[in-house]
Motif scaffolding. Structure first.
Motif, PDB file in Angstrom:
ATOM      1  N   GLN A 193       1.319   6.803  -6.981  1.00 60.21           N
ATOM      2  CA  GLN A 193       0.341   7.789  -7.323  1.00 60.21           C
ATOM      3  C   GLN A 193       0.891   9.115  -6.906  1.00 60.21           C
ATOM      4  O   GLN A 193       0.250  10.209  -7.696  1.00 60.21           O
ATOM      5  CB  GLN A 193      -0.965   7.650  -6.649  1.00 60.21           C
ATOM      6  CG  GLN A 193      -1.685   6.215  -6.908  1.00 60.21           C
ATOM      7  CD  GLN A 193      -2.371   6.362  -8.056  1.00 60.21           C
ATOM      8  OE1 GLN A 193      -2.666   7.367  -8.469  1.00 60.21           O
ATOM      9  NE2 GLN A 193      -2.233   5.278  -8.842  1.00 60.21           N
TER      10      GLN A 193
ATOM     11  N   ALA B  78       0.724  -1.150   0.018  1.00 58.13           N
ATOM     12  CA  ALA B  78       0.263   0.053   0.051  1.00 58.13           C
ATOM     13  C   ALA B  78       0.845   1.240  -0.038  1.00 58.13           C
ATOM     14  O   ALA B  78       0.532   2.238  -0.806  1.00 58.13           O
ATOM     15  CB  ALA B  78      -1.183  -0.119   1.246  1.00 58.13           C
ATOM     16  N   ALA B  79       2.055   1.181   0.776  1.00 57.69           N
ATOM     17  CA  ALA B  79       2.844   2.503   0.926  1.00 57.69           C
ATOM     18  C   ALA B  79       3.361   2.530  -0.464  1.00 57.69           C
ATOM     19  O   ALA B  79       3.598   3.658  -1.114  1.00 57.69           O
ATOM     20  CB  ALA B  79       3.963   2.060   1.702  1.00 57.69           C
TER      21      ALA B  79
ATOM     22  N   PRO C 125       3.112  11.716 -10.233  1.00 59.06           N
ATOM     23  CA  PRO C 125       2.675  12.797 -11.272  1.00 59.06           C
ATOM     24  C   PRO C 125       2.679  14.090 -10.532  1.00 59.06           C
ATOM     25  O   PRO C 125       3.140  15.136 -11.207  1.00 59.06           O
ATOM     26  CB  PRO C 125       1.243  12.258 -11.711  1.00 59.06           C
ATOM     27  CG  PRO C 125       1.259  10.950 -11.436  1.00 59.06           C
ATOM     28  CD  PRO C 125       2.139  10.538 -10.235  1.00 59.06           C
ATOM     29  N   GLU C 126       2.451  14.298  -9.299  1.00 60.26           N
ATOM     30  CA  GLU C 126       2.561  15.647  -8.599  1.00 60.26           C
ATOM     31  C   GLU C 126       3.969  16.176  -8.639  1.00 60.26           C
ATOM     32  O   GLU C 126       4.178  17.149  -8.641  1.00 60.26           O
ATOM     33  CB  GLU C 126       2.000  15.459  -7.254  1.00 60.26           C
ATOM     34  CG  GLU C 126       0.319  15.909  -7.113  1.00 60.26           C
ATOM     35  CD  GLU C 126      -0.060  15.780  -5.942  1.00 60.26           C
ATOM     36  OE1 GLU C 126       0.412  16.197  -4.629  1.00 60.26           O
ATOM     37  OE2 GLU C 126      -1.304  15.112  -6.076  1.00 60.26           O
TER      38      GLU C 126
ATOM     39  N   LEU D  13       2.246   9.869 -15.936  1.00 65.41           N
ATOM     40  CA  LEU D  13       1.116   9.160 -15.360  1.00 65.41           C
ATOM     41  C   LEU D  13       1.362   7.773 -14.592  1.00 65.41           C
ATOM     42  O   LEU D  13       2.605   7.291 -14.799  1.00 65.41           O
ATOM     43  CB  LEU D  13       0.220   8.505 -16.671  1.00 65.41           C
ATOM     44  CG  LEU D  13      -0.254   9.612 -17.774  1.00 65.41           C
ATOM     45  CD1 LEU D  13      -1.002   9.010 -18.899  1.00 65.41           C
ATOM     46  CD2 LEU D  13      -1.174  10.443 -17.011  1.00 65.41           C
ATOM     47  N   ALA D  14       0.671   7.450 -13.766  1.00 64.77           N
ATOM     48  CA  ALA D  14       1.038   6.153 -12.577  1.00 64.77           C
ATOM     49  C   ALA D  14      -0.238   5.318 -12.608  1.00 64.77           C
ATOM     50  O   ALA D  14      -1.290   6.207 -12.201  1.00 64.77           O
ATOM     51  CB  ALA D  14       1.542   6.776 -11.655  1.00 64.77           C
ATOM     52  N   THR D  15      -0.289   4.233 -12.661  1.00 64.33           N
ATOM     53  CA  THR D  15      -1.514   3.493 -12.512  1.00 64.33           C
ATOM     54  C   THR D  15      -1.220   2.127 -12.031  1.00 64.33           C
ATOM     55  O   THR D  15      -0.368   1.502 -12.421  1.00 64.33           O
ATOM     56  CB  THR D  15      -2.085   3.161 -13.729  1.00 64.33           C
ATOM     57  OG1 THR D  15      -2.507   4.327 -14.491  1.00 64.33           O
ATOM     58  CG2 THR D  15      -3.742   2.421 -13.633  1.00 64.33           C
ATOM     59  N   THR D  16      -1.685   1.663 -10.753  1.00 59.83           N
ATOM     60  CA  THR D  16      -1.664   0.367 -10.523  1.00 59.83           C
ATOM     61  C   THR D  16      -3.037  -0.345 -10.775  1.00 59.83           C
ATOM     62  O   THR D  16      -4.026   0.026  -9.916  1.00 59.83           O
ATOM     63  CB  THR D  16      -1.518   0.333  -8.670  1.00 59.83           C
ATOM     64  OG1 THR D  16       0.038   0.714  -8.865  1.00 59.83           O
ATOM     65  CG2 THR D  16      -1.459  -1.221  -8.327  1.00 59.83           C
ATOM     66  N   GLY D  17      -2.945  -1.064 -11.571  1.00 60.65           N
ATOM     67  CA  GLY D  17      -4.480  -1.821 -12.102  1.00 60.65           C
ATOM     68  C   GLY D  17      -4.519  -3.041 -11.375  1.00 60.65           C
ATOM     69  O   GLY D  17      -5.752  -3.764 -11.401  1.00 60.65           O
TER      70      GLY D  17
ATOM     71  N   ASP E 216       2.223   0.851 -13.727  1.00 59.82           N
ATOM     72  CA  ASP E 216       2.209   1.251 -15.128  1.00 59.82           C
ATOM     73  C   ASP E 216       2.579   2.888 -15.290  1.00 59.82           C
ATOM     74  O   ASP E 216       1.947   3.783 -14.512  1.00 59.82           O
ATOM     75  CB  ASP E 216       0.821   1.129 -15.972  1.00 59.82           C
ATOM     76  CG  ASP E 216       0.535   1.726 -17.021  1.00 59.82           C
ATOM     77  OD1 ASP E 216       1.049   2.718 -17.328  1.00 59.82           O
ATOM     78  OD2 ASP E 216      -0.204   0.997 -18.069  1.00 59.82           O
TER      79      ASP E 216
ATOM     80  N   ARG F 250       3.700   6.100 -17.460  1.00 59.27           N
ATOM     81  CA  ARG F 250       4.103   6.493 -18.789  1.00 59.27           C
ATOM     82  C   ARG F 250       4.275   8.028 -18.928  1.00 59.27           C
ATOM     83  O   ARG F 250       4.126   8.893 -17.946  1.00 59.27           O
ATOM     84  CB  ARG F 250       2.607   6.553 -19.599  1.00 59.27           C
ATOM     85  CG  ARG F 250       2.089   5.045 -19.638  1.00 59.27           C
ATOM     86  CD  ARG F 250       0.991   4.872 -20.483  1.00 59.27           C
ATOM     87  NE  ARG F 250       0.487   3.305 -20.075  1.00 59.27           N
ATOM     88  CZ  ARG F 250      -0.286   2.981 -20.830  1.00 59.27           C
ATOM     89  NH1 ARG F 250      -0.298   3.092 -22.125  1.00 59.27           N
ATOM     90  NH2 ARG F 250      -0.820   1.552 -20.586  1.00 59.27           N
TER      91      ARG F 250
ATOM     92  N   ILE G 249       2.288   1.621  -3.694  1.00 58.02           N
ATOM     93  CA  ILE G 249       1.295   2.164  -4.722  1.00 58.02           C
ATOM     94  C   ILE G 249       0.966   3.607  -4.404  1.00 58.02           C
ATOM     95  O   ILE G 249       0.715   3.889  -5.270  1.00 58.02           O
ATOM     96  CB  ILE G 249      -0.207   1.037  -4.362  1.00 58.02           C
ATOM     97  CG1 ILE G 249       0.381  -0.130  -4.793  1.00 58.02           C
ATOM     98  CG2 ILE G 249      -1.307   1.538  -5.358  1.00 58.02           C
ATOM     99  CD1 ILE G 249      -0.858  -1.419  -4.387  1.00 58.02           C
ATOM    100  N   HIS G 250       0.682   4.027  -3.127  1.00 57.57           N
ATOM    101  CA  HIS G 250       0.393   5.192  -2.696  1.00 57.57           C
ATOM    102  C   HIS G 250       1.451   6.201  -3.336  1.00 57.57           C
ATOM    103  O   HIS G 250       1.229   7.287  -3.816  1.00 57.57           O
ATOM    104  CB  HIS G 250       0.238   5.317  -1.110  1.00 57.57           C
ATOM    105  CG  HIS G 250      -0.156   6.703  -0.679  1.00 57.57           C
ATOM    106  ND1 HIS G 250      -1.554   7.183  -1.101  1.00 57.57           N
ATOM    107  CD2 HIS G 250       0.307   7.432   0.062  1.00 57.57           C
ATOM    108  CE1 HIS G 250      -1.740   8.286  -0.551  1.00 57.57           C
ATOM    109  NE2 HIS G 250      -0.756   8.668   0.099  1.00 57.57           N
TER     110      HIS G 250
ATOM    111  N   THR H 207       1.046  -4.404 -10.106  1.00 54.62           N
ATOM    112  CA  THR H 207       1.689  -3.952 -11.009  1.00 54.62           C
ATOM    113  C   THR H 207       1.731  -2.272 -11.094  1.00 54.62           C
ATOM    114  O   THR H 207       0.709  -1.619 -10.289  1.00 54.62           O
ATOM    115  CB  THR H 207       1.216  -4.034 -12.648  1.00 54.62           C
ATOM    116  OG1 THR H 207      -0.349  -3.590 -12.290  1.00 54.62           O
ATOM    117  CG2 THR H 207       1.170  -5.798 -12.592  1.00 54.62           C
TER     118      THR H 207
END
Lengths: 407, 407
Positions: free
Chosen positions: A247, A240-241, A250-251, A258-262, A283, A285, A243-244, A281
């Motif tokens: 996110q 969780a740390a 981008p800031e 871009l950042a995504t955990t799908g 992602d 970009r 993935i957070h 995962t």
């Protein structure tokens, strides 16, 4: 200027969308499944109906060629017809079926071209069942070894090779040494930029770089009530740390990042058991290769920090690594000038998604045309582009292809 | 002082552990499965072998009673024999089988007691298949309505009622109005505190409060490459923020606060698709009811913040809410004094896990005895307690029970 038949093109799109149809109007034709086979069979039938010369290569890419006046490398157009699990009707399919509509229009009017024109669909563009995505075009272009691709194990444990054989699309054509004069791909934007700017045509300048990583965090399972916080090795807390943190990139790095955990998988996945294993995962970009590299470096450095803070082991493997791509300037100019000739509103933009055209760009002059996606929705059953916008894109495509096919 | 038979007790434990045995030496006997039925059948057989009067109630709790000299409410001991999916040999089982060993020892020496002594095992203590946990003891004690419990739908979609009927453990005994003189439960600590302090006996002062919440975050699925960060409704990003925040609560509120996310489910769970739905659990525990309440309030307030920040909908449902419990002071003193008489090292500690004894505490004087868990491991196939420590705990149990059963 040439004009495609909007009704016929929409019929192609809606007929193919019936294969693997899912609730809400979407499609599920994961690469090399039975649904993908049915979709392929239908499109190949249409190719034969248009009197094209159909060839299938060893990775299952399909090429349908209309002869040219001269013995020259073909001008190629196309995309893919595989979808994600909750895909829409347009992603990929539009590029292939607009190609067929271009052929049908050329046939209608007995228009000859100097270069042959090939309509292709490439295997496993989505990467939703087998990594990496854009597999078929990569193998065609030489960026991925055929054997490596065939031996790829998918999310259900079976290989590309087994599935190609099973659905009968391991073709006889070799995968190397097929020169292409130029490549163009019509695609829905899959994002909200054109709609928000109220433009009909996106003149695509290039494609974002894509960096996919799968992390596996290994800790120790233990009782959620009796294990003091400081004695835990909690794979879930560590995940969780991270993935957070992903996110927050981008800031930190600007909105182009871009950042995504799908995808996330907990084990043993019980309320009152500290997870001993989490796989997820990330992602990333960016159109800027240097910033993309910085993003992944920040992520890995934070991952190391978290591994030692939580006393867990974190391993990672790279699932995709595509550098940003700039499209051919002449093709960019061509798209812009035909949009002007048709009086279609237009704007330049980069592609946020990966596309076969970015792979082809390494072997021949390549470019893309975008049409708007309503609400920017894609990889979603509610994906929608109006028939008028689709026809606009296809009209840019036919004129560009004929222009490029002129020796 | 009375002395149990260590070998016989360990044989009980190892024989029951063969039922539902899994790799690594653990057990999987989720509540009311076929494996649980086999475990129940074996223990009930042993109860009959000990000439006990066996009764099964409407929620599947099993009570085996040895007559007392007087017509008085029984002194009860016991625990549970269901396990989590990756459980060990000792959790729960020890409390039931030590009860049987106490009976066997009393039988061996023809020791009569004034009060009857009942050995019980309660249905679904773990809550790993049906929520809430401690279901059987709750229904027995009157804290949970029988019909509500029977209609509970488990993780596989079937009800408690259907499964009780299927395994033949919906018994004829009513669930209310069965007075108990006192209740004691021997259990492995399931945490590292006794081992680290090098103590043999844990004198359990009470049980932490437990607050379980399941959150469901609903956003919008979209393409991971084409959707600008500020236009996303990413259920995964929102979930990671909340899970990460929950992990920070112990630091904010003091180390007595525990926080665990054990279960997470992403949908559609694909690398390059922004998740539209994530379900996850948060398990909060504290011995201090006020701080536990504060923890859940902070969590819900942060959840609201995240919902509006990410433009997602967040709903939650409470899966368990147990107030902290203080055990009976006389029983606490009894455990301490027998530990002294046996020259067992001992310490006071609260229980981190929920136990049936905390439910019984609402209806009769109750208490618990802990023995050490090696490395604090529990809910883990590697759970281990030495035979000597187990025998020490059982010897405290037999003497305490006989003392309590004296009118």
């Amino acid at each position: 200027m040439y004009q495609i038949n909007q009704e016929r093109l929409m019929r192609y799109i809606f007929d193919l969308a019936k294969v693997g149809e899912i609730e809400g109007g979407g499609c599920c034709r994961l690469a090399l499944t039975d649904a993908d086979k049915q979709g392929r069979d239908l499109v190949v039938q249409w190719m034969h109906d248009l009197h094209l010369d159909v060839e299938i290569d060893a990775i299952g890419n399909v090429f349908a060629t209309r002869k040219g006046r001269l013995d020259l490398p073909p001008v190629m157009t196309g995309s893919h017809i595989d979808t994600v699990r909750t895909g829409g009707k347009y992603d990929g399919n539009l590029g292939v079926l607009a190609g067929l509509e271009v052929i049908a229009t050329l046939n209608d009017h007995n228009i000859e071209t100097d270069h042959p024109i090939t309509v292709a669909f490439f295997t496993n563009e989505e990467g939703a069942r087998f990594a990496p995505d854009m597999m078929g075009s990569l193998v065609f272009q030489g960026g991925l070894d055929l054997e490596d691709a065939l031996n790829t194990v998918g999310i259900d444990g079976s290989t590309v090779k087994d599935n190609l054989n099973k659905i009968g699309y391991a073709g006889p054509r070799s995968v190397g040494n097929h020169p292409v004069h130029a490549f163009m791909e019509l695609h829905v934007e899959q994002g909200p930029v054109l709609e928000q700017a109220q433009k009909t045509i996106g003149v695509v300048t290039g494609v974002q770089g894509i960096y996919w990583t799968e992390f596996t965090v290994t800790g120790v399972s233990n009782h959620a009530g009796t294990t003091p916080m400081h004695l835990r090795h909690d794979a879930g807390a560590a995940s969780a740390a991270i993935i957070h943190f992903a996110q927050s990139l981008p800031e930190r790095l600007g909105l182009g990042q871009l950042a995504t955990t799908g995808m996330v998988q907990y084990s043993p996945n019980l309320i009152n058991v500290i997870p001993n294993k989490v796989t997820f995962t990330v992602d990333l970009r960016n159109v800027d290769a240097a910033v993309l590299k910085q993003a992944s470096e920040l992520l890995f450095s934070y991952t190391n920090e978290i591994a030692s803070k939580h006393g867990v082991e974190i391993t990672h493997r790279n699932l995709a690594d595509f550098q940003p791509v700039n499209f051919n300037q002449e093709i960019i100019n061509l798209v812009e000038s035909f949009a002007d000739s048709h009086s279609f509103s237009h704007m330049h933009l980069p592609s946020g998604a990966g596309h076969d055209a970015q792979i082809l760009a390494a072997m021949c002059p390549s470019g893309m045309i975008f049409v708007p996606s309503v609400k920017g929705l894609s990889h979603n059953v509610a994906e929608f582009t109006s028939a008028e916008d689709i026809a606009a894109g296809a009209n840019i495509l036919i004129n560009s292809l004929v222009h490029l096919a002129t020796a």
